[in-house]
Enzyme design. Structure first.
Site, PDB file in Angstrom:
ATOM      1  CG  ASP A  88      -5.443   2.605   8.220  1.00 20.42           C
ATOM      2  OD1 ASP A  88      -6.132   3.180   7.147  1.00 20.42           O
ATOM      3  OD2 ASP A  88      -5.475   1.419   8.374  1.00 20.42           O
TER       4      ASP A  88
ATOM      5  CD  GLU B  53      -9.452   5.141   6.909  1.00 21.99           C
ATOM      6  OE1 GLU B  53     -10.345   5.003   5.999  1.00 21.99           O
ATOM      7  OE2 GLU B  53      -9.122   4.375   7.712  1.00 21.99           O
TER       8      GLU B  53
END
Ligand code: GLC
Ligand code: GLC
Length: 640
Positions: free
Chosen positions: A275, A317
C-alpha cells in the site's frame, strides 16, 4: 562477498545445494548492498542486518511444505502472473459476506463468475470507527475480530489453494494506526518507539517539510503533521491524522515490517499489495513521494521475498504520474526487479476520460509511456477499485489531443459529478483542494456509467445505454494484458450506496459511495434474464471465460495500439504464436465506422475476422469500406 549469511547455526543443517540456499547466495550481495546504501551510517545498522538475515532463514524454515511446493510450481512456470488465466476481484470481507468463515461458502460464486484471485481488503486489526477502511492497522499479525480469526484466514487460503485460486492481501507499509503498540508507546514517551515515526518537538522541520509536500486528503485531513499533546511532539501523518507515517530511515522499522511481510508470505499470499509505496521515504525539500530510497526499499524487500518466499509476487500500489509509475518496475540494473506488478492507474483514468468525451485520443497519447513496462512485469488492469479516480495523467497527453488541460479536467469533474448539463453520471468530487483546484472522482462503475440516473427515470433506452457502457469498460480493460481486477459490486452493476453518510466513521469520506454491501437477494437476480444484474454478470463472466481461452491475451509484451482512424474508436492488436486478436471499442454514443485498412497496417493481413463476442464472422473489405461498430459496442475479433 563469499558467504554473507554464514552466521554459525543459521544454515548449519541446510544442504548446500538446497534451492533456498542457492537463492540466498545469488541475492546476498544485492541485499547487502541495498541495505548498506540505506543504513550504513546508522548506529543500529549491524544489529538490524543480523535480524534481517535471521528473518529470511526463519521464514524459509517455517514455510509450510504445501507453499514450498506451490513456489516450485510457480518457478517452473516462470512469470506465472502474466497468464490470461488469472482474473481477480477486490472485496471487503465484512461487506461481502460478513466474515472470513463465511467466505469459503461463497467461493462457488467466484467460479460462476470466472474469478480465481481474491484481493481481501485489509483484515488485520484496525480501530472501530475511523480506520480508513482498514488501512490504519493497529496489529499486523492479528486478524480483526470483526472479520474472524487467523485460523479462519488460513483455512480460507487452503480452500482457495485447493480450488486453484490465488490470494492477495495488503501490507500497509507506509503507516500504522495511532492505536498500534508502537504508537501507544511513542505517545507515552518511549524513545525507541518514537524513533519508529517522524516525530518533532517543534514546527521547524514540519514547516520545512510542508513547504514542498502536497496533501493527500486536503478536505478531511489537511496538513501532513498532527500535534500530540500527550508527548509534546508533532508526528507526520500524510494520510489521515490517525495514520502515523513510519520512519524508514530507521533500519529497525524496515526489518520489523519485513518480518510482517514474510509472515504474510507464509500465510500463503500469492500477491502482496504494498500500500502506498510512493510515500515511504521522506526528505525535506521534496514532495516526499517517489524518492530513490523508496525504490531501494522496494528492491530490497523484493529480494528478501524472492529468497524466502519466491512464489509471492509484489504489487506496488503507486498511484502517481504515468512516468513515475513506470519506475516501480525498476530502473537500470534493477529493471524488472522491483515491483512485479503495478496498477495501471493511468489507463484506468484514461478509460473514463474516453467514455466522457467519446474521444480516445488522450488515452492513445499516453500509450507510448505505458508501453515502456519491462517484460516480466505486469499491470493490474481495472476500471474501478475502492479508491477514487485521479486525473493525474500528464498535461501534454491532453494537449496532444488538442484540448486545454485545465478546461478538459474541469469538464471531466463536472461530467462525473453529474453537474455537466445532460451528464448521465452520478458520482461525486473527492478531496477537493480549494488551493490548487484539484479534485478526484468517487462513484461506482454503474453510477458513473449512467445506470443510477437511467434507473431513476425508468427509461429503457437509457438503461440499455448504461449497460452497454458498463460492458464496454469491462471488455476494454480485460483484454489489455495483465491481471484484471474487478471491484466488489461491479459484477452486478451496483449503483452508489449513500448509507455511509449516516456513519460518523465514514461520512467524511465519499469513497464509501462505491464500497457497497453485497445484498445476496439482489445478487440472485443474476439468474433472471432481463434484469440489470443478469446482464452485467453474464456479460462479464462470458468475457472472462473468453479471455481465458485466448493465449495471445496473456501479457507477452504484445499490446499494439491501432492507428486512430476514428477518434471514437480505440483498437489494439494482440498477436502471439500465430494467433491475432483485434480488440475494437467504440467509446462514442453513435455508430462508428472503421476502415478495413486499419486491420492491415500492423503486419497482419487477415482476410476474415471472427468476432468472439458477437459470434459474427466478418470478411475484411477493401480500404474504402468499413467495419461499422454499434454505439458503445465492441468486437473481439480473431484473424481467420
Ligand atoms: C492506499 C489505499 C487507500 C488508503 C491509502 C492510505 O492508497 O488504497 O484506500 O486511503 O492507501 O492507506
Ligand atoms: C492518493 C495516493 C494513493 C491513494 C489515494 C487514496 O492518490 O497516491 O496511494 O490510493 O490517494 O485516495
Amino acid at each position: 562477498m563469499t558467504e554473507p549469511f554464514d552466521k554459525p547455526g543459521l544454515l548449519a543443517d541446510m544442504a548446500p545445494a538446497s534451492s533456498f540456499r542457492m537463492r540466498l547466495q545469488s541475492h546476498a550481495a544485492d541485499i547487502r548492498q541495498l541495505f548498506d546504501g540505506l543504513y550504513a551510517g546508522h548506529p543500529a545498522h549491524a544489529a538490524a542486518f543480523q535480524r534481517l538475515e535471521e528473518a529470511l532463514v526463519r521464514a524459509h524454515l517455517e514455510r509450510p511444505a504445501r507453499l514450498v511446493a506451490r513456489d516450485e510450481a510457480k518457478l517452473d512456470r516462470g512469470h506465472w502472473f502474466l497468464s490470461q488465466d488469472i482474473a481477480g476481484m477486490s472485496l471487503y470481507v465484512d461487506r461481502f459476506c460478513g466474515s472470513l468463515s463465511a467466505l469459503p461458502g461463497r467461493l462457488d460464486y467466484f467460479s460462476e463468475l470466472g474469478v480465481n484471485l481474491l484481493h481481501l481488503m485489509p483484515v488485520f486489526e484496525s480501530p472501530e470507527g475511523e480506520s480508513d477502511g482498514g488501512y490504519a492497522v493497529s496489529d499486523f499479525r492479528r486478524v480483526d475480530p470483526r472479520f474472524g480469526t487467523l485460523a479462519d484466514l488460513q483455512s480460507l487460503q487452503s480452500d482457495m489453494q485447493d480450488r486453484g485460486m490465488y490470494l492477495m492481501l495488503d501490507i500497509v507499509l507506509n503507516h500504522t494506526s495511532h492505536h498500534h503498540e508502537w504508537a501507544r508507546r511513542a505517545r507515552a514517551g518511549d524513545e525507541r518507539c518514537q524513533a519508529f515515526y517522524h516525530m518533532f518537538p517543534d514546527r521547524s522541520l514540519p514547516d520545512a517539510y510542508e513547504a514542498s509536500m502536497p496533501e493527500v486528503f486536503p478536505e478531511s485531513s489537511p496538513g501532513n503533521f498532527t500535534w500530540l499533546p500527550e508527548c509534546g511532539r508533532w508526528v507526520m501523518t500524510v494520510f489521515h491524522s490517525y495514520q502515523w507515517d513510519l520512519n524508514y530511515r530507521n533500519p529497525d522499522v524496515f526489518v520489523s515490517m519485513l518480518e510482517n511481510v514474510l509472515f504474510y508470505a507464509n500465510l500463503g499470499v500469492d500477491i502482496l499489495r504494498i500500500d502506498a509505496p510512493a510515500f515511504i521515504w521522506k526528505e525535506p525539500g521534496t514532495s516526499c513521494q517517489n524518492l530513490p530510497q523508496a525504490h531501494a526499499l522496494l528492491r530490497l524487500l523484493r529480494l528478501c521475498v524472492a529468497t524466502s518466499a519466491p512464489g509471492m509476487a509484489i504489487l506496488g500500489e503507486a498511484i502517481v504520474a504515468p512516468r513515475d509509475i513506470m519506475e516501480y518496475f525498476g530502473t537500470g540494473a534493477f529493471t524488472a526487479r522491483e515491483c512485479d506488478i503495478a496498477y495501471n492507474a493511468t489507463h484506468m483514468a484514461l478509460q473514463w476520460d474516453a467514455l466522457a468525451t467519446a474521444d480516445t485520443r488522450v488515452m492513445l497519447a499516453a500509450q507510448s509511456e505505458i508501453l515502456r513496462k519491462p517484460f516480466g512485469t505486469t499491470w493490474i488492469n481495472y476500471v474501478r477499485c475502492h479508491d477514487d479516480i485521479g486525473l493525474g495523467y500528464d498535461d501534454h497527453m491532453i494537449r496532444e489531443a488538442g484540448y486545454d488541460p485545465y478546461a478538459h479536467r474541469s469538464f471531466l469533474k463536472e461530467y462525473y459529478s453529474g453537474t455537466f448539463p445532460g451528464s448521465p453520471a452520478r458520482g461525486a468530487l473527492f478531496s477537493v483542494n480549494p488551493r490548487t483546484g484539484d479534485a478526484r472522482i468517487s462513484g461506482s462503475l454503474a453510477s458513473l456509467c449512467g445506470l443510477e440516473a437511467a434507473l431513476a427515470t425508468g427509461e429503457a433506452g437509457a438503461v440499455e445505454t448504461a449497460l452497454r457502457r458498463i460492458s464496454l469498460m469491462h471488455a476494454h480493460c480485460l483484454f489489455l494484458g495483465g491481471v484484471p481486477m474487478l471491484f466488489q459490486g461491479d459484477e452486478l452493476g451496483t449503483i452508489n450506496d449513500y448509507s455511509y453518510l449516516s456513519d460518523p466513521g465514514k461520512s467524511y469520506d465519499n469513497r464509501w459511495l462505491h464500497r457497497p454491501i453485497t445484498d445476496w437477494e439482489i445478487s440472485e437476480r443474476r439468474h433472471f434474464e432481463g434484469s440489470v444484474e443478469h446482464r452485467v454478470f453474464s456479460d462479464l463472466s462470458r468475457l472472462i471465460r473468453l479471455r481465458r481461452g485466448l493465449a495471445m491475451v496473456a501479457d507477452h509484451g504484445n499490446l499494439h495500439w491501432m492507428r486512430p482512424h476514428n477518434r471514437h474508436v480505440a483498437g489494439y492488436v494482440r498477436a502471439h504464436d500465430g494467433r491475432v486478436l483485434y480488440g475494437i471499442f467504440n467509446f462514442g454514443r453513435d455508430e462508428a465506422w472503421l476502415t478495413w485498412y486499419a486491420f492491415r497496417e500492423h503486419g497482419h493481413l487477415p482476410s476474415t475476422l471472427t468476432d468472439h463476442w458477437t459470434g459474427t464472422r466478418f470478411t475484411c473489405g477493401p480500404d474504402h469500406e468499413h467495419l461499422i461498430i454499434p454505439p458503445y459496442g465492441f468486437h473481439l475479433m480473431e484473424a481467420g
